[in-house]
Design an enzyme around this catalytic site. Structure first.
Site, PDB file in Angstrom:
ATOM      1  N   HIS A  84       0.831  -1.208   0.000  1.00 45.24           N
ATOM      2  CA  HIS A  84       0.000   0.000   0.000  1.00 45.24           C
ATOM      3  C   HIS A  84       0.864   1.255   0.000  1.00 45.24           C
ATOM      4  O   HIS A  84       1.906   1.343   0.650  1.00 45.24           O
ATOM      5  CB  HIS A  84      -1.028  -0.007   1.127  1.00 45.24           C
ATOM      6  CG  HIS A  84      -0.509   0.040   2.539  1.00 45.24           C
ATOM      7  ND1 HIS A  84      -0.301   1.223   3.198  1.00 45.24           N
ATOM      8  CD2 HIS A  84      -0.210  -0.931   3.422  1.00 45.24           C
ATOM      9  CE1 HIS A  84       0.103   0.973   4.434  1.00 45.24           C
ATOM     10  NE2 HIS A  84       0.181  -0.330   4.601  1.00 45.24           N
TER      11      HIS A  84
ATOM     12  N   ASP B  33       5.804   1.848   6.924  1.00 45.38           N
ATOM     13  CA  ASP B  33       4.537   1.133   6.726  1.00 45.38           C
ATOM     14  C   ASP B  33       3.718   1.975   5.735  1.00 45.38           C
ATOM     15  O   ASP B  33       3.096   2.922   6.136  1.00 45.38           O
ATOM     16  CB  ASP B  33       3.833   0.979   8.071  1.00 45.38           C
ATOM     17  CG  ASP B  33       2.412   0.460   7.942  1.00 45.38           C
ATOM     18  OD1 ASP B  33       2.053  -0.050   6.878  1.00 45.38           O
ATOM     19  OD2 ASP B  33       1.651   0.591   8.935  1.00 45.38           O
TER      20      ASP B  33
ATOM     21  N   GLU C 275      -5.040   1.687   2.489  1.00 44.74           N
ATOM     22  CA  GLU C 275      -5.012   0.547   3.415  1.00 44.74           C
ATOM     23  C   GLU C 275      -5.291   0.999   4.837  1.00 44.74           C
ATOM     24  O   GLU C 275      -5.985   0.330   5.595  1.00 44.74           O
ATOM     25  CB  GLU C 275      -3.643  -0.145   3.336  1.00 44.74           C
ATOM     26  CG  GLU C 275      -3.564  -1.481   4.090  1.00 44.74           C
ATOM     27  CD  GLU C 275      -3.101  -1.363   5.535  1.00 44.74           C
ATOM     28  OE1 GLU C 275      -3.101  -2.395   6.230  1.00 44.74           O
ATOM     29  OE2 GLU C 275      -2.754  -0.254   6.002  1.00 44.74           O
ATOM     30  N   GLU C 276      -4.742   2.155   5.191  1.00 45.56           N
ATOM     31  CA  GLU C 276      -4.803   2.602   6.589  1.00 45.56           C
ATOM     32  C   GLU C 276      -6.207   3.027   7.016  1.00 45.56           C
ATOM     33  O   GLU C 276      -6.451   3.272   8.184  1.00 45.56           O
ATOM     34  CB  GLU C 276      -3.823   3.776   6.811  1.00 45.56           C
ATOM     35  CG  GLU C 276      -2.369   3.433   6.538  1.00 45.56           C
ATOM     36  CD  GLU C 276      -1.766   2.463   7.553  1.00 45.56           C
ATOM     37  OE1 GLU C 276      -2.480   2.027   8.470  1.00 45.56           O
ATOM     38  OE2 GLU C 276      -0.579   2.147   7.413  1.00 45.56           O
TER      39      GLU C 276
ATOM     40  N   HIS D  90       3.068   3.675  12.807  1.00 49.41           N
ATOM     41  CA  HIS D  90       1.927   4.459  13.295  1.00 49.41           C
ATOM     42  C   HIS D  90       2.357   5.452  14.375  1.00 49.41           C
ATOM     43  O   HIS D  90       1.570   5.860  15.216  1.00 49.41           O
ATOM     44  CB  HIS D  90       0.784   3.559  13.787  1.00 49.41           C
ATOM     45  CG  HIS D  90       0.111   2.822  12.665  1.00 49.41           C
ATOM     46  ND1 HIS D  90      -1.258   2.745  12.537  1.00 49.41           N
ATOM     47  CD2 HIS D  90       0.608   2.148  11.616  1.00 49.41           C
ATOM     48  CE1 HIS D  90      -1.551   2.042  11.461  1.00 49.41           C
ATOM     49  NE2 HIS D  90      -0.432   1.665  10.885  1.00 49.41           N
TER      50      HIS D  90
HETATM   51 ZN   LIG Z   1       0.681  -1.234   6.456  1.00 52.80          ZN
END
Ligand SMILES: [Zn+2]
Length: 353
Positions: A66, A180, A212-213, A323
């Site tokens: 992603h 990420d 995606e998030e 995150h």
């Molecule tokens: Zn991810």
């Protein structure tokens, strides 16, 4: 270009969920030379396809990463020029205040700012102990009135995120934002480059997805149109080998190679697929680890439930502090994840079908 340079470029790019355009353009430039077809769909997925030109009726592998990152969106501009914001994706509120941000205005201009906090001098002892709720946080972009903010081109709905530039730490370790899943995007681009000279046993769709998030959105629509026979999501995932965390609570550890998911909150991975990935890793002497169940959810969760169901799994690059405003990873883990992904594609379709 080395994988570290790809990661640097992608990490420094802006790509809050729903606003992935800048990152997508960088990826188009990097991946196009290595594939047969590149297309972007209505919602912003980037699908780069390599054909198995010597195989009749080839099956299709979807490799997913992603493009989006967690961020914020402007929800209010006050009369003194401060911006209030809402989260896009999951943040730990405790560690949001006190950071530099970059805001992307609708006209494409970028603006620096600071997530300000009241100085401790003026807080009561009780206030100092309690984390600040996100509704009370604000961004200071240096403006002093609503009109000044408007003159800068900033409006409600503009995205922003905490931004620290990519840099190299001691040894093998690098730091930057959005590993990420820009780590996963790097794996896909580098795998496409290394496979460019190989004859493939299956078609491969390098699928760079949006959103995606905010709920695995892009993977769902990408898988629907691709109709893959097999899918692997490549993620940057929860490295938690750090002080204060016991081993049984560390989903993955840095330096121990790519992490194979057996089950997370979105999927229980087929044992047949895990065994195939293990066999490829072992035959290439690539060390790997298991991501402890059942932390997190991934695009594989959305993909495996597409249409009549898709055989799907997850390989992850261990990343610490995802995150949060900044993450770290080890380049040897990144390299081994590229190696495993490339070797697995080379072993298809026999490795699994
Ligand atoms: Zn991810």
């Amino acid at each position: 270009m080395q994988p570290v340079d790809v990661l640097r470029q992608l990490s420094d790019g802006f790509g809050v969920a729903g606003f992935e355009d800048e990152v997508r353009e960088v990826i188009v430039g990097l991946v196009t030379p290595f594939v047969d077809e590149v297309r972007t769909d209505a919602l912003g997925n980037l699908l780069a396809i390599r054909r198995a030109s010597t195989v009749a009726n080839p099956r299709l592998l979807m490799l997913d990463a992603h493009m989006d990152e967690v961020g914020f969106i402007v929800k209010w501009i006050d009369s003194n020029g401060y911006l209030r914001f809402a989260p896009i994706g999951g943040w730990d509120e405790r560690i949001v205040p006190g950071h530099r941000i970059v805001l992307l205005a609708r006209d494409g201009t970028k603006h620096d700012g600071v997530i300000g906090t009241a100085p401790p001098h003026i807080l009561s002892p009780e206030e100092r102990k309690v984390p600040i709720a996100m509704e009370r946080m604000f961004v200071d972009i240096g403006a002093t009135s609503k009109d000044e903010v408007a003159a800068m081109g900033i409006r409600i709905g503009d995205p922003l995120t905490i931004h620290y530039p990519f840099s190299e730490l001691h040894g093998n370790t690098v730091t930057g934002k959005a590993f990420d899943d820009r780590a996963g995007c790097t794996v896909l681009i580098e795998a496409a480059r290394r496979l460019a000279e190989h004859e493939l046993g299956m078609d491969v769709a390098f699928s760079f997805v949006f959103g995606e998030e905010v709920g695995l959105r892009g993977a769902r629509t990408a898988a629907y149109q691709l109709e893959p026979d097999l899918a692997i999501a490549i993620e940057g995932t929860i490295g938690a080998d750090m002080p204060g965390v016991p081993p049984e609570s560390q989903p993955v550890r840095l330096g121990e190679g790519p992490a194979l998911s057996v089950a997370d909150r979105s999927i229980v991975v087929s044992r047949k697929l895990i065994a195939a990935l293990e066999a490829v890793a072992e035959s290439h002497s690539i060390p790997y680890q298991y991501k402890l169940p059942t932390y997190g959810g991934t695009d594989a969760g959305a993909i495996h439930l597409t249409r009549g169901g898709v055989l799907a799994g997850v390989i992850s690059v261990p990343c610490r502090y995802i995150h949060s405003p900044i993450s770290t990873l080890r380049l040897d883990d990144l390299e081994r994840t590229i190696g495993l992904t490339t070797a697995f594609v080379d072993a298809l379709p026999d490795a699994i079908f």
